[in-house]
Design a protein around this motif. Structure first.
Motif, PDB file in Angstrom:
ATOM      1  N   VAL A  15      60.432  72.052  -5.844  1.00 57.11           N
ATOM      2  CA  VAL A  15      61.683  71.589  -5.794  1.00 57.11           C
ATOM      3  C   VAL A  15      62.468  72.424  -4.854  1.00 57.11           C
ATOM      4  N   VAL A  16      62.687  73.976  -4.568  1.00 56.53           N
ATOM      5  CA  VAL A  16      62.921  74.628  -3.840  1.00 56.53           C
ATOM      6  C   VAL A  16      62.428  74.410  -2.498  1.00 56.53           C
ATOM      7  N   ILE A  17      61.460  74.070  -2.227  1.00 58.85           N
ATOM      8  CA  ILE A  17      61.269  73.639  -0.677  1.00 58.85           C
ATOM      9  C   ILE A  17      61.798  72.599  -0.340  1.00 58.85           C
ATOM     10  N   LEU A  18      61.777  71.509  -1.625  1.00 59.69           N
ATOM     11  CA  LEU A  18      62.544  70.512  -1.330  1.00 59.69           C
ATOM     12  C   LEU A  18      64.107  70.499  -0.781  1.00 59.69           C
ATOM     13  N   LEU A  19      64.630  71.160  -1.465  1.00 60.10           N
ATOM     14  CA  LEU A  19      66.019  71.453  -0.962  1.00 60.10           C
ATOM     15  C   LEU A  19      66.187  72.147   0.256  1.00 60.10           C
ATOM     16  N   LEU A  20      65.504  72.675   0.063  1.00 62.10           N
ATOM     17  CA  LEU A  20      65.607  73.377   1.657  1.00 62.10           C
ATOM     18  C   LEU A  20      64.857  72.714   2.876  1.00 62.10           C
ATOM     19  N   VAL A  21      64.697  71.543   2.721  1.00 56.93           N
ATOM     20  CA  VAL A  21      64.036  70.810   3.477  1.00 56.93           C
ATOM     21  C   VAL A  21      65.800  69.697   3.337  1.00 56.93           C
ATOM     22  N   LEU A  22      66.394  69.522   2.320  1.00 62.54           N
ATOM     23  CA  LEU A  22      66.881  68.351   2.166  1.00 62.54           C
ATOM     24  C   LEU A  22      68.641  68.916   2.921  1.00 62.54           C
ATOM     25  N   ILE A  23      68.751  70.444   2.702  1.00 61.39           N
ATOM     26  CA  ILE A  23      69.331  71.281   3.739  1.00 61.39           C
ATOM     27  C   ILE A  23      69.646  71.290   5.163  1.00 61.39           C
ATOM     28  N   GLY A  24      68.040  71.133   5.795  1.00 63.40           N
ATOM     29  CA  GLY A  24      68.175  71.049   7.231  1.00 63.40           C
ATOM     30  C   GLY A  24      68.168  69.720   7.422  1.00 63.40           C
ATOM     31  N   LEU A  25      68.503  68.539   6.888  1.00 64.12           N
ATOM     32  CA  LEU A  25      68.640  66.843   6.435  1.00 64.12           C
ATOM     33  C   LEU A  25      69.485  67.182   6.896  1.00 64.12           C
ATOM     34  N   ASN A  26      70.491  68.002   5.892  1.00 65.68           N
ATOM     35  CA  ASN A  26      71.628  67.826   5.846  1.00 65.68           C
ATOM     36  C   ASN A  26      73.237  67.955   7.831  1.00 65.68           C
ATOM     37  N   PHE A  27      71.725  68.960   7.868  1.00 63.64           N
ATOM     38  CA  PHE A  27      72.238  69.835   9.522  1.00 63.64           C
ATOM     39  C   PHE A  27      72.384  68.819  10.390  1.00 63.64           C
ATOM     40  N   VAL A  28      70.451  67.964  10.112  1.00 62.61           N
ATOM     41  CA  VAL A  28      70.781  66.713  11.346  1.00 62.61           C
ATOM     42  C   VAL A  28      71.446  66.253  11.305  1.00 62.61           C
ATOM     43  N   LEU A  29      71.777  65.471   9.573  1.00 62.64           N
ATOM     44  CA  LEU A  29      72.567  64.395   9.586  1.00 62.64           C
ATOM     45  C   LEU A  29      74.593  64.990  10.527  1.00 62.64           C
ATOM     46  N   LEU A  30      74.288  65.555   9.660  1.00 61.14           N
ATOM     47  CA  LEU A  30      76.050  66.417  10.311  1.00 61.14           C
ATOM     48  C   LEU A  30      76.328  66.758  12.297  1.00 61.14           C
ATOM     49  N   PHE A  31      74.720  66.945  12.524  1.00 58.69           N
ATOM     50  CA  PHE A  31      75.183  66.800  14.257  1.00 58.69           C
ATOM     51  C   PHE A  31      74.805  65.631  15.049  1.00 58.69           C
ATOM     52  N   ARG A  32      73.477  64.281  13.636  1.00 61.46           N
ATOM     53  CA  ARG A  32      73.947  63.487  14.901  1.00 61.46           C
ATOM     54  C   ARG A  32      75.024  62.612  14.375  1.00 61.46           C
ATOM     55  N   ALA A  33      75.535  62.632  14.028  1.00 62.76           N
ATOM     56  CA  ALA A  33      77.033  61.701  12.921  1.00 62.76           C
ATOM     57  C   ALA A  33      77.857  61.691  14.324  1.00 62.76           C
ATOM     58  N   LYS A  34      78.361  60.250  14.814  1.00 69.14           N
ATOM     59  CA  LYS A  34      79.255  59.694  15.222  1.00 69.14           C
ATOM     60  C   LYS A  34      80.800  59.354  15.016  1.00 69.14           C
ATOM     61  N   ASN A  35      80.197  59.130  13.657  1.00 72.50           N
ATOM     62  CA  ASN A  35      81.206  58.091  13.074  1.00 72.50           C
ATOM     63  C   ASN A  35      81.621  58.597  11.152  1.00 72.50           C
ATOM     64  N   VAL A  36      82.985  58.539  11.016  1.00 72.49           N
ATOM     65  CA  VAL A  36      82.567  59.294   9.128  1.00 72.49           C
ATOM     66  C   VAL A  36      82.403  57.992   8.172  1.00 72.49           C
ATOM     67  N   PHE A  37      82.185  57.072   9.101  1.00 67.68           N
ATOM     68  CA  PHE A  37      81.778  55.842   8.017  1.00 67.68           C
ATOM     69  C   PHE A  37      80.450  56.073   7.511  1.00 67.68           C
TER      70      PHE A  37
END
Length: 134
Positions: A15-37
């Motif tokens: 679960v800790v490894i999965l949490l690290l993966v989701l934090i990485g996914l958060n980074f990806v989504l944050l940098f790819r975000a074009k609009n707030v919605f």
């Protein structure tokens, strides 16, 4: 009893490894975000998932502490402190998302703020994980 303890440790680590993966996914989504919605829509699914993972980590940690007869070691105290810090950081990161309006300037400003908090979260989870796995 030993079987339950070993299974809890394994589940805790996965679960800790999965949490690290989701934090990485958060980074990806944050940098790819074009609009707030669209970003808020994706975060509506990801944020509860992270909360469930954190609850799973805390639950398995509690099981392991109970199996060790509530033996408070430095590692256990550090993990409890890290969990509290992670909850506070996650709450600070998610709170502004509710107030963001769908304007072009909102995402870059939020991106800088969220990048700092996600970096801190990633760092503390990595540091405690490396310490426990070594």
């Amino acid at each position: 009893m030993n079987y339950m303890y070993n299974m809890s440790i394994d589940f805790h680590n996965y679960v800790v490894i999965l949490l690290l993966v989701l934090i990485g996914l958060n980074f990806v989504l944050l940098f790819r975000a074009k609009n707030v919605f669209s970003y808020r829509k994706k975060m509506a699914y990801l944020t509860p998932t992270i909360a469930v993972l954190l609850a799973s980590i805390l639950f398995t940690g509690t099981i392991m502490m109970a199996a060790k007869h509530l033996d408070f070691t430095l590692a256990n105290i550090a993990m409890i402190a890290i969990a509290i810090a992670f909850i506070v950081l996650e709450a600070k990161r998610v709170k502004p998302i509710k107030r963001l309006k769908d304007v072009p300037e909102a995402i870059p400003v939020y991106r800088d703020f969220a990048k700092k908090i996600l970096s801190i979260e990633l760092l503390i989870v990595l540091v405690i994980s490396i310490w426990m796995w070594i």
